[in-house]
Design a protein around this motif. Structure first.
Motif, PDB file in Angstrom:
ATOM      1  N   VAL A   1       0.772  -1.190   0.086  1.00 40.62           N
ATOM      2  CA  VAL A   1       0.007  -0.220  -0.015  1.00 40.62           C
ATOM      3  C   VAL A   1       0.732   1.053  -0.112  1.00 40.62           C
ATOM      4  O   VAL A   1       1.592   1.602   1.020  1.00 40.62           O
ATOM      5  N   PRO A   2       0.770   2.102  -0.965  1.00 40.29           N
ATOM      6  CA  PRO A   2       1.658   3.260  -1.073  1.00 40.29           C
ATOM      7  C   PRO A   2       1.441   4.197  -0.017  1.00 40.29           C
ATOM      8  O   PRO A   2       0.281   4.404   0.424  1.00 40.29           O
ATOM      9  N   ALA A   3       2.291   5.187   0.252  1.00 37.64           N
ATOM     10  CA  ALA A   3       2.114   6.342   0.953  1.00 37.64           C
ATOM     11  C   ALA A   3       0.790   6.956   0.557  1.00 37.64           C
ATOM     12  O   ALA A   3       0.619   7.362  -0.671  1.00 37.64           O
ATOM     13  N   GLY A   4      -0.014   7.483   1.358  1.00 42.20           N
ATOM     14  CA  GLY A   4      -1.312   8.118   1.199  1.00 42.20           C
ATOM     15  C   GLY A   4      -2.361   7.080   0.401  1.00 42.20           C
ATOM     16  O   GLY A   4      -3.541   7.480   0.272  1.00 42.20           O
ATOM     17  N   GLY A   5      -2.293   5.723   0.464  1.00 41.90           N
ATOM     18  CA  GLY A   5      -3.276   4.823  -0.049  1.00 41.90           C
ATOM     19  C   GLY A   5      -3.870   3.923   1.015  1.00 41.90           C
ATOM     20  O   GLY A   5      -4.412   3.003   0.731  1.00 41.90           O
ATOM     21  N   HIS A   6      -3.674   4.525   2.223  1.00 43.26           N
ATOM     22  CA  HIS A   6      -4.406   3.874   3.302  1.00 43.26           C
ATOM     23  C   HIS A   6      -5.074   4.856   4.427  1.00 43.26           C
ATOM     24  O   HIS A   6      -4.669   5.771   4.348  1.00 43.26           O
ATOM     25  N   GLU A   7      -6.484   4.315   4.942  1.00 48.54           N
ATOM     26  CA  GLU A   7      -6.924   5.196   5.868  1.00 48.54           C
ATOM     27  C   GLU A   7      -7.646   4.370   6.890  1.00 48.54           C
ATOM     28  O   GLU A   7      -7.695   3.493   6.471  1.00 48.54           O
ATOM     29  N   SER A   8      -7.593   4.967   8.017  1.00 47.63           N
ATOM     30  CA  SER A   8      -8.373   4.122   9.034  1.00 47.63           C
ATOM     31  C   SER A   8      -9.105   5.209   9.969  1.00 47.63           C
ATOM     32  O   SER A   8      -8.677   6.172  10.140  1.00 47.63           O
ATOM     33  N   VAL A   9     -10.015   4.493  10.686  1.00 50.21           N
ATOM     34  CA  VAL A   9     -10.739   5.320  11.884  1.00 50.21           C
ATOM     35  C   VAL A   9     -10.959   4.190  12.779  1.00 50.21           C
ATOM     36  O   VAL A   9     -11.412   3.149  12.659  1.00 50.21           O
ATOM     37  N   TYR A  10     -10.831   4.458  14.182  1.00 52.97           N
ATOM     38  CA  TYR A  10     -11.212   3.779  15.421  1.00 52.97           C
ATOM     39  C   TYR A  10     -11.622   4.686  16.363  1.00 52.97           C
ATOM     40  O   TYR A  10     -11.284   5.564  16.623  1.00 52.97           O
ATOM     41  N   VAL A  11     -13.140   4.371  16.695  1.00 50.59           N
ATOM     42  CA  VAL A  11     -13.866   5.389  17.355  1.00 50.59           C
ATOM     43  C   VAL A  11     -14.238   4.255  18.986  1.00 50.59           C
ATOM     44  O   VAL A  11     -14.664   3.380  18.869  1.00 50.59           O
ATOM     45  N   ASN A  12     -13.714   4.696  19.804  1.00 45.00           N
ATOM     46  CA  ASN A  12     -13.793   4.177  21.322  1.00 45.00           C
ATOM     47  C   ASN A  12     -13.269   2.903  21.161  1.00 45.00           C
ATOM     48  O   ASN A  12     -14.144   1.839  21.788  1.00 45.00           O
ATOM     49  N   MET A  13     -12.250   2.489  20.649  1.00 44.11           N
ATOM     50  CA  MET A  13     -11.676   1.168  20.578  1.00 44.11           C
ATOM     51  C   MET A  13     -10.346   1.095  21.146  1.00 44.11           C
ATOM     52  O   MET A  13      -9.514   2.022  21.176  1.00 44.11           O
ATOM     53  N   PRO A  14      -9.783  -0.256  21.599  1.00 48.97           N
ATOM     54  CA  PRO A  14      -8.518  -0.205  21.922  1.00 48.97           C
ATOM     55  C   PRO A  14      -7.616  -0.134  20.612  1.00 48.97           C
ATOM     56  O   PRO A  14      -8.277  -0.403  19.523  1.00 48.97           O
ATOM     57  N   ALA A  15      -6.444  -0.266  20.958  1.00 51.63           N
ATOM     58  CA  ALA A  15      -5.359  -0.228  19.464  1.00 51.63           C
ATOM     59  C   ALA A  15      -5.817  -1.332  18.882  1.00 51.63           C
ATOM     60  O   ALA A  15      -6.235  -2.794  19.393  1.00 51.63           O
ATOM     61  N   PHE A  16      -6.019  -1.265  17.552  1.00 58.47           N
ATOM     62  CA  PHE A  16      -6.438  -2.489  16.688  1.00 58.47           C
ATOM     63  C   PHE A  16      -5.928  -2.180  15.378  1.00 58.47           C
ATOM     64  O   PHE A  16      -5.702  -1.238  14.767  1.00 58.47           O
ATOM     65  N   GLY A  17      -5.576  -3.450  14.802  1.00 59.76           N
ATOM     66  CA  GLY A  17      -5.356  -3.356  13.335  1.00 59.76           C
ATOM     67  C   GLY A  17      -4.182  -2.631  13.125  1.00 59.76           C
ATOM     68  O   GLY A  17      -3.132  -2.634  13.547  1.00 59.76           O
ATOM     69  N   LEU A  18      -3.997  -1.787  11.836  1.00 59.57           N
ATOM     70  CA  LEU A  18      -2.720  -0.900  11.681  1.00 59.57           C
ATOM     71  C   LEU A  18      -2.641   0.061  12.805  1.00 59.57           C
ATOM     72  O   LEU A  18      -1.349   0.358  13.020  1.00 59.57           O
ATOM     73  N   GLY A  19      -3.735   0.492  13.600  1.00 56.59           N
ATOM     74  CA  GLY A  19      -3.157   1.377  14.609  1.00 56.59           C
ATOM     75  C   GLY A  19      -2.634   0.584  15.608  1.00 56.59           C
ATOM     76  O   GLY A  19      -2.003   1.269  16.418  1.00 56.59           O
ATOM     77  N   ALA A  20      -2.861  -0.620  15.967  1.00 53.18           N
ATOM     78  CA  ALA A  20      -1.789  -1.315  16.868  1.00 53.18           C
ATOM     79  C   ALA A  20      -0.670  -1.531  16.361  1.00 53.18           C
ATOM     80  O   ALA A  20       0.380  -1.537  17.270  1.00 53.18           O
ATOM     81  N   ALA A  21      -0.348  -1.595  15.198  1.00 52.41           N
ATOM     82  CA  ALA A  21       1.006  -1.782  14.630  1.00 52.41           C
ATOM     83  C   ALA A  21       1.697  -0.578  14.727  1.00 52.41           C
ATOM     84  O   ALA A  21       3.223  -0.503  14.801  1.00 52.41           O
ATOM     85  N   THR A  22       1.041   0.464  14.348  1.00 48.70           N
ATOM     86  CA  THR A  22       1.895   1.621  14.255  1.00 48.70           C
ATOM     87  C   THR A  22       1.473   2.898  15.466  1.00 48.70           C
ATOM     88  O   THR A  22       2.343   3.908  15.357  1.00 48.70           O
ATOM     89  N   GLY A  23       0.473   2.555  16.161  1.00 51.29           N
ATOM     90  CA  GLY A  23       0.238   3.662  17.126  1.00 51.29           C
ATOM     91  C   GLY A  23      -1.081   4.493  16.337  1.00 51.29           C
ATOM     92  O   GLY A  23      -1.242   4.269  15.196  1.00 51.29           O
ATOM     93  N   VAL A  24      -1.466   5.291  17.392  1.00 49.07           N
ATOM     94  CA  VAL A  24      -2.821   5.849  16.789  1.00 49.07           C
ATOM     95  C   VAL A  24      -2.603   7.623  17.289  1.00 49.07           C
ATOM     96  O   VAL A  24      -1.535   7.815  17.901  1.00 49.07           O
ATOM     97  N   GLU A  25      -3.490   8.365  16.596  1.00 53.19           N
ATOM     98  CA  GLU A  25      -3.383   9.841  16.901  1.00 53.19           C
ATOM     99  C   GLU A  25      -4.884  10.394  16.341  1.00 53.19           C
ATOM    100  O   GLU A  25      -5.571   9.531  15.715  1.00 53.19           O
ATOM    101  N   PRO A  26      -5.129  11.479  17.150  1.00 49.13           N
ATOM    102  CA  PRO A  26      -6.445  11.675  16.893  1.00 49.13           C
ATOM    103  C   PRO A  26      -6.696  12.087  15.197  1.00 49.13           C
ATOM    104  O   PRO A  26      -5.904  12.397  14.591  1.00 49.13           O
ATOM    105  N   VAL A  27      -7.856  11.727  14.759  1.00 48.98           N
ATOM    106  CA  VAL A  27      -8.184  11.875  13.308  1.00 48.98           C
ATOM    107  C   VAL A  27      -8.129  13.300  12.827  1.00 48.98           C
ATOM    108  O   VAL A  27      -7.499  13.042  11.647  1.00 48.98           O
ATOM    109  N   GLY A  28      -8.246  14.437  13.674  1.00 52.63           N
ATOM    110  CA  GLY A  28      -8.097  15.530  12.993  1.00 52.63           C
ATOM    111  C   GLY A  28      -6.799  15.830  12.605  1.00 52.63           C
ATOM    112  O   GLY A  28      -6.371  16.590  11.569  1.00 52.63           O
ATOM    113  N   ARG A  29      -5.823  15.443  13.124  1.00 51.88           N
ATOM    114  CA  ARG A  29      -4.460  15.391  12.632  1.00 51.88           C
ATOM    115  C   ARG A  29      -4.120  14.983  11.159  1.00 51.88           C
ATOM    116  O   ARG A  29      -3.181  15.577  10.567  1.00 51.88           O
ATOM    117  N   ARG A  30      -4.729  13.997  10.694  1.00 55.52           N
ATOM    118  CA  ARG A  30      -4.623  13.403   9.340  1.00 55.52           C
ATOM    119  C   ARG A  30      -5.712  13.638   8.444  1.00 55.52           C
ATOM    120  O   ARG A  30      -5.745  13.258   7.286  1.00 55.52           O
TER     121      ARG A  30
END
Length: 161
Positions: free
Chosen positions: A121-150
């Motif tokens: 998946v090239p840079a800019g070719g993926h997106e994710s959102v987690y709402v009131n979730m523990p770290a999950f999927g790509l977010g668990a692998a790379t860490g998470v940040e507030p949606v507004g920053r991205r």
């Protein structure tokens, strides 16, 4: 992967390219334990090795059930080059497990199935959102940040690059 809920809307803090590797097995004949048990037990050894040494390139993983006889692992990697290098390294767990698996497949008469898929998946070719979730999927692998920053919408997060 922690179980603490992270309040609000988060997105994966992944920048750049991501390689997603899906690998799994299907037990075609449940009673043929000698055919599928070694396949089943090889993956945890490899994942333990990968988790121990971050320089190999795996960012994170998750075990999943794909039905009553299908088990698979979703893995997130820094790059496809690191994934392929690990697969080819004779000094790591994968090479001997793969050789043994191939021997068993020839002898096993189709008692166990195997599959994998690799997505680069090239840079800019993926997106994710987690709402009131523990770290999950790509977010668990790379860490998470507030949606507004991205970007607040999926379209905005996908245009990043």
């Amino acid at each position: 992967m922690g179980s603490a809920v992270i309040p609000g809307r988060q997105t994966a803090a992944a920048d750049g390219e991501v390689t997603v590797f899906l690998i799994g097995m299907r037990i075609n004949r449940l009673r043929a334990v000698r055919s599928w048990w070694p396949v089943f037990t090889a993956m945890p050894r490899m994942l333990k090795e990968l988790a121990r040494d971050g320089s190999i390139g795996m960012l994170g993983f998750r075990f999943l059930l794909g039905g009553p006889r299908v088990l698979y692992v979703v893995q997130y990697w820094e790059s496809h080059e690191k994934l392929f290098a690990y697969a080819a390294d004779a000094g790591k767990e994968h090479r001997p497990a793969w050789a043994a698996f191939n021997r068993r497949m020839r002898e096993g008469k189709g008692h166990v199935g195997f599959w994998h898929e690799t997505y680069v998946v090239p840079a800019g070719g993926h997106e994710s959102v987690y709402v009131n979730m523990p770290a999950f999927g790509l977010g668990a692998a790379t860490g998470v940040e507030p949606v507004g920053r991205r970007g607040d919408s999926a379209a905005q997060r996908l245009r990043r690059g």
